[in-house]
Design a protein around this motif. Sequence first.
Motif, PDB file in Angstrom:
ATOM      1  N   TYR A 174       0.909  -1.139   0.000  1.00 22.59           N
ATOM      2  CA  TYR A 174       0.000   0.000   0.000  1.00 22.59           C
ATOM      3  C   TYR A 174       0.953   1.194   0.000  1.00 22.59           C
ATOM      4  O   TYR A 174       1.647   1.428   1.000  1.00 22.59           O
ATOM      5  N   CYS A 214       1.677   3.471   2.975  1.00 24.43           N
ATOM      6  CA  CYS A 214       2.115   2.825   4.219  1.00 24.43           C
ATOM      7  C   CYS A 214       3.617   3.033   4.408  1.00 24.43           C
ATOM      8  O   CYS A 214       4.415   2.699   3.537  1.00 24.43           O
ATOM      9  N   CYS A 239       5.722  -0.107   4.187  1.00 25.67           N
ATOM     10  CA  CYS A 239       5.872  -0.544   2.790  1.00 25.67           C
ATOM     11  C   CYS A 239       6.939   0.302   2.092  1.00 25.67           C
ATOM     12  O   CYS A 239       7.760  -0.226   1.337  1.00 25.67           O
ATOM     13  N   ASN A 250      -3.955  -7.512   9.084  1.00 27.38           N
ATOM     14  CA  ASN A 250      -3.417  -6.227   9.527  1.00 27.38           C
ATOM     15  C   ASN A 250      -4.163  -5.855  10.803  1.00 27.38           C
ATOM     16  O   ASN A 250      -5.136  -5.102  10.780  1.00 27.38           O
ATOM     17  N   GLY A 261      -4.921  -2.250  11.753  1.00 25.58           N
ATOM     18  CA  GLY A 261      -5.701  -1.443  10.817  1.00 25.58           C
ATOM     19  C   GLY A 261      -7.065  -1.046  11.349  1.00 25.58           C
ATOM     20  O   GLY A 261      -7.667  -1.749  12.160  1.00 25.58           O
TER      21      GLY A 261
END
Length: 119
Positions: free
Chosen positions: A8, A11, A14, A59, A62
């Motif tokens: 993503y 993120c 990431c 996740n 999240g």
Amino acid sequence: MQNLFIEYPKCSTCQKAKKWLQENNIKFEDRHIIDNNPTEEELSKWIRLSNKDIKSWFNTSGLKYRKLNLKDKLPSMSDAEKIKQLASDGMLVKRPIFISDNGILIGFKEKEWKEFFLK
């Protein structure tokens, strides 16, 4: 199979993982987890190959995970239901995911990634 990096882009974890891959000259195909969420078939295969519990693919930090109250629901769900839930929304899937012929990495821990690529 080509190396696949599922992320993503907004993120920060990431972004760190992607930078690390680039700095270490590791070639990969990039895939946006929201635009192209893993399918039930892909997830089933990857979870099996990762030798990790399905729960570790969620996740858990999240907003969507909390909103759906999955912490309480997961224990009573079947594996098929968990995979279906993961495939329903990319924001439920822990990321980044790195998939190669040598194995699968979920999340980014630099030490773990270094060990994986030094094999």
